[in-house]
Motif scaffolding. Structure first.
Motif, PDB file in Angstrom:
ATOM      1  N   ARG A   1       2.037 -37.454 -10.646  1.00 23.46           N
ATOM      2  CA  ARG A   1       3.062 -38.408 -10.239  1.00 23.46           C
ATOM      3  C   ARG A   1       2.874 -38.836  -8.789  1.00 23.46           C
ATOM      4  N   ILE A   2       2.854 -40.149  -8.585  1.00 25.73           N
ATOM      5  CA  ILE A   2       2.761 -40.743  -7.248  1.00 25.73           C
ATOM      6  C   ILE A   2       4.031 -41.545  -7.014  1.00 25.73           C
ATOM      7  N   ASP A   3       4.767 -41.236  -5.945  1.00 23.83           N
ATOM      8  CA  ASP A   3       5.986 -41.998  -5.670  1.00 23.83           C
ATOM      9  C   ASP A   3       6.227 -42.196  -4.173  1.00 23.83           C
TER      10      ASP A   3
ATOM     11  N   HIS B   1      -7.545 -39.463   5.662  1.00 18.27           N
ATOM     12  CA  HIS B   1      -6.636 -39.725   4.551  1.00 18.27           C
ATOM     13  C   HIS B   1      -7.158 -40.775   3.564  1.00 18.27           C
ATOM     14  N   ILE B   2      -8.102 -41.605   4.029  1.00 17.83           N
ATOM     15  CA  ILE B   2      -8.551 -42.737   3.208  1.00 17.83           C
ATOM     16  C   ILE B   2     -10.071 -42.738   3.123  1.00 17.83           C
ATOM     17  N   ASP B   3     -10.615 -42.905   1.907  1.00 16.20           N
ATOM     18  CA  ASP B   3     -12.061 -43.059   1.753  1.00 16.20           C
ATOM     19  C   ASP B   3     -12.507 -44.334   2.452  1.00 16.20           C
ATOM     20  N   ILE B   4     -13.675 -44.297   3.076  1.00 16.15           N
ATOM     21  CA  ILE B   4     -14.133 -45.436   3.875  1.00 16.15           C
ATOM     22  C   ILE B   4     -14.282 -46.704   3.042  1.00 16.15           C
ATOM     23  N   ASP B   5     -14.565 -46.550   1.745  1.00 19.17           N
ATOM     24  CA  ASP B   5     -14.705 -47.722   0.876  1.00 19.17           C
ATOM     25  C   ASP B   5     -13.354 -48.341   0.521  1.00 19.17           C
ATOM     26  N   ASN B   6     -12.269 -47.622   0.746  1.00 22.41           N
ATOM     27  CA  ASN B   6     -10.931 -48.153   0.482  1.00 22.41           C
ATOM     28  C   ASN B   6     -10.255 -48.686   1.738  1.00 22.41           C
ATOM     29  N   LEU B   7     -10.837 -48.374   2.893  1.00 19.24           N
ATOM     30  CA  LEU B   7     -10.261 -48.819   4.157  1.00 19.24           C
ATOM     31  C   LEU B   7     -10.782 -50.208   4.504  1.00 19.24           C
ATOM     32  N   PRO B   8      -9.881 -51.176   4.789  1.00 14.03           N
ATOM     33  CA  PRO B   8     -10.315 -52.535   5.129  1.00 14.03           C
ATOM     34  C   PRO B   8     -11.256 -52.558   6.333  1.00 14.03           C
TER      35      PRO B   8
ATOM     36  N   LYS C   1      -5.608 -50.949  -2.279  1.00 11.68           N
ATOM     37  CA  LYS C   1      -6.199 -49.719  -2.814  1.00 11.68           C
ATOM     38  C   LYS C   1      -5.317 -48.493  -2.540  1.00 11.68           C
ATOM     39  N   THR C   2      -5.920 -47.301  -2.558  1.00 12.31           N
ATOM     40  CA  THR C   2      -5.142 -46.063  -2.439  1.00 12.31           C
ATOM     41  C   THR C   2      -5.793 -45.083  -1.461  1.00 12.31           C
ATOM     42  N   ASP C   3      -4.998 -44.123  -0.988  1.00  8.47           N
ATOM     43  CA  ASP C   3      -5.548 -43.087  -0.108  1.00  8.47           C
ATOM     44  C   ASP C   3      -6.091 -41.931  -0.955  1.00  8.47           C
ATOM     45  N   LYS C   4      -6.514 -40.860  -0.309  1.00  5.98           N
ATOM     46  CA  LYS C   4      -7.142 -39.747  -1.030  1.00  5.98           C
ATOM     47  C   LYS C   4      -6.168 -39.007  -1.933  1.00  5.98           C
ATOM     48  N   MET C   5      -4.880 -39.156  -1.687  1.00  6.69           N
ATOM     49  CA  MET C   5      -3.861 -38.527  -2.531  1.00  6.69           C
ATOM     50  C   MET C   5      -3.465 -39.422  -3.701  1.00  6.69           C
TER      51      MET C   5
ATOM     52  N   CYS D   1      -0.649 -46.026 -10.173  1.00  4.51           N
ATOM     53  CA  CYS D   1      -1.277 -45.019  -9.309  1.00  4.51           C
ATOM     54  C   CYS D   1      -1.181 -43.637  -9.952  1.00  4.51           C
ATOM     55  N   SER D   2      -0.036 -43.339 -10.548  1.00  2.00           N
ATOM     56  CA  SER D   2       0.165 -42.045 -11.206  1.00  2.00           C
ATOM     57  C   SER D   2      -0.808 -41.870 -12.363  1.00  2.00           C
ATOM     58  N   GLN D   3      -0.986 -42.924 -13.133  1.00  2.00           N
ATOM     59  CA  GLN D   3      -1.911 -42.854 -14.263  1.00  2.00           C
ATOM     60  C   GLN D   3      -3.352 -42.678 -13.785  1.00  2.00           C
ATOM     61  N   ALA D   4      -3.712 -43.386 -12.724  1.00  2.00           N
ATOM     62  CA  ALA D   4      -5.078 -43.294 -12.206  1.00  2.00           C
ATOM     63  C   ALA D   4      -5.371 -41.920 -11.619  1.00  2.00           C
ATOM     64  N   LYS D   5      -4.384 -41.324 -10.953  1.00  2.00           N
ATOM     65  CA  LYS D   5      -4.579 -40.033 -10.283  1.00  2.00           C
ATOM     66  C   LYS D   5      -4.335 -38.858 -11.228  1.00  2.00           C
TER      67      LYS D   5
END
Length: 374
Positions: A155-157, A241-248, A99-103, A148-152
């Motif tokens: 640009r994500i790099d 930095h990470i939503d709780i639902d995205n954190l393992p 998954k991804t972080d909040k950014m 990730c860039s498209q979802a957010k």
């Protein structure tokens, strides 16, 4: 209040005039090397410039070494590499994207505390692992970051990385572990600079101070500043930095991963439901079918294009009347083939005699009907 030069990050859209000048100079150097600006676009070049603090000479040296390294490792063809031992490797070296972080950055996780190096190198080698790392970085650039860039919507790099040392104990403080970590780090730091956005090393035991002292020697200052080392009280920091639902769940979040293959599935915007594996070895049958379908589609398109060209050519042809002969034109030539008499505007150093067969009115009508039916 205007920004000071030192406040500019050097990322796309946030460069001062000195940085823009360095980018323009570096762009000219890369263009003169004959490299595609579609592959090595400005954000790509800015990663190298930031890594060398916009020193153009140091940047050029780093980039030249990088291009040489790509050729030596045949990186352009790395997607044909099949890392057949990957499922077993994940057993002894659990890792993956989740998954991804909040950014919007992809979260990369390694459960280093569960690493079993002796068993790992019974099933693979350093050279094969290096190829796997290269393939992973190329997938990051070409598939993960774009998704990730498209979802957010921006640009994500860069990545958000978590190294979990839980269960590591004294085995973490060894030259073998040190060499293994350096193996992976060298591929990234030397050839994929500025990919790391932030790293947390969690569940770090007290003795990790020893191995960290060795590791940080070969990390540049900028990379070291991106790394935070925490013990067992890390959850609140990660949740900044990470939503709780995205954190393992094994890191205190709600995303079910423990005792599942979720980490191996590399779930994220690039693979939302876990059904689109990242690595070629995980999808050989699917890839072969896609290649065959693509090849067949190309062949069909080629055949259609040739048929359209043939129809167009025949439609433009002038056919001689059976009752009235057109005057001879030295810039034209006439050919009789299979009882069809064709006059073309293409010059030919051959003249056709009057005794050649004529193309009948009935045959013309039949040909026109056939073209219309096609």
């Amino acid at each position: 209040m205007s920004k000071k030069d030192k406040d500019y990050t050097g990322f796309p859209g946030d460069c001062n005039q000195t940085q823009l000048k360095a980018l323009a100079d570096f762009r000219n150097i890369v263009n003169n090397m004959g490299l595609s600006d579609k592959v090595y676009d400005d954000p790509y070049l800015l990663r190298f410039l930031r890594a060398r603090k916009f020193d153009i000479n140091k940047t050029q040296l780093m980039f030249n070494d990088f291009i040489k390294w790509r050729k030596e490792h045949d990186v352009d063809n790395i997607m044909t590499y099949m890392f057949e031992e990957l499922p077993q490797v994940r057993t002894y070296y659990p890792h993956g994207y989740h998954k991804t972080d909040k950014m919007g950055r992809p979260i990369y996780i390694e459960r280093i505390g569960m690493l079993q190096l002796n068993k790992l190198f019974e099933i693979t080698s350093e050279q094969r692992l290096i190829k796997y790392y290269i393939q992973s970085y190329e997938l990051l650039l070409k598939r993960i970051f774009p998704a990730c860039s498209q979802a957010k919507g921006t640009r994500i790099d860069q990545t958000f990385t978590i190294l979990d040392l839980k269960g590591g104990s004294m085995k973490m403080v060894s030259k073998q572990v040190y060499n293994f970590i350096q193996l992976a780090s060298n591929v990234g730091q030397n050839n994929y600079p500025e990919i790391l956005g932030k790293m947390y090393i969690v569940n770090a035991p007290m003795m990790f101070t020893g191995i960290w002292a060795m590791i940080k020697i070969w990390l540049d200052e900028k990379t070291k500043n991106k790394i935070t080392i925490l013990g067992s009280s890390y959850k609140d920091e990660l949740l900044k930095h990470i939503d709780i639902d995205n954190l393992p769940d094994f890191l205190g979040g709600n995303s079910k991963c423990e005792n599942t293959d979720a980490l191996s599935l590399n779930v994220g915007p690039w693979n939302p439901d876990g059904t689109k594996p990242l690595f070629p070895v995980e999808q050989p049958a699917q890839q072969e079918e896609e290649i065959q379908q693509f090849t067949q589609t190309q062949e069909d398109e080629d055949q259609k294009q040739k048929l359209d060209q043939l129809k167009s050519a025949l439609a433009d042809m002038q056919f001689a009347s059976p009752t009235e002969k057109a005057p001879h034109n030295p810039n034209k030539y006439e050919v009789t083939t299979q009882n069809n008499h064709i006059v073309s505007d293409t010059p030919l150093n051959t003249e056709v005699g009057e005794e050649d067969n004529q193309f009948s009115q009935q045959q013309q009508q039949q040909l026109q009907q056939q073209l219309q039916s096609d």
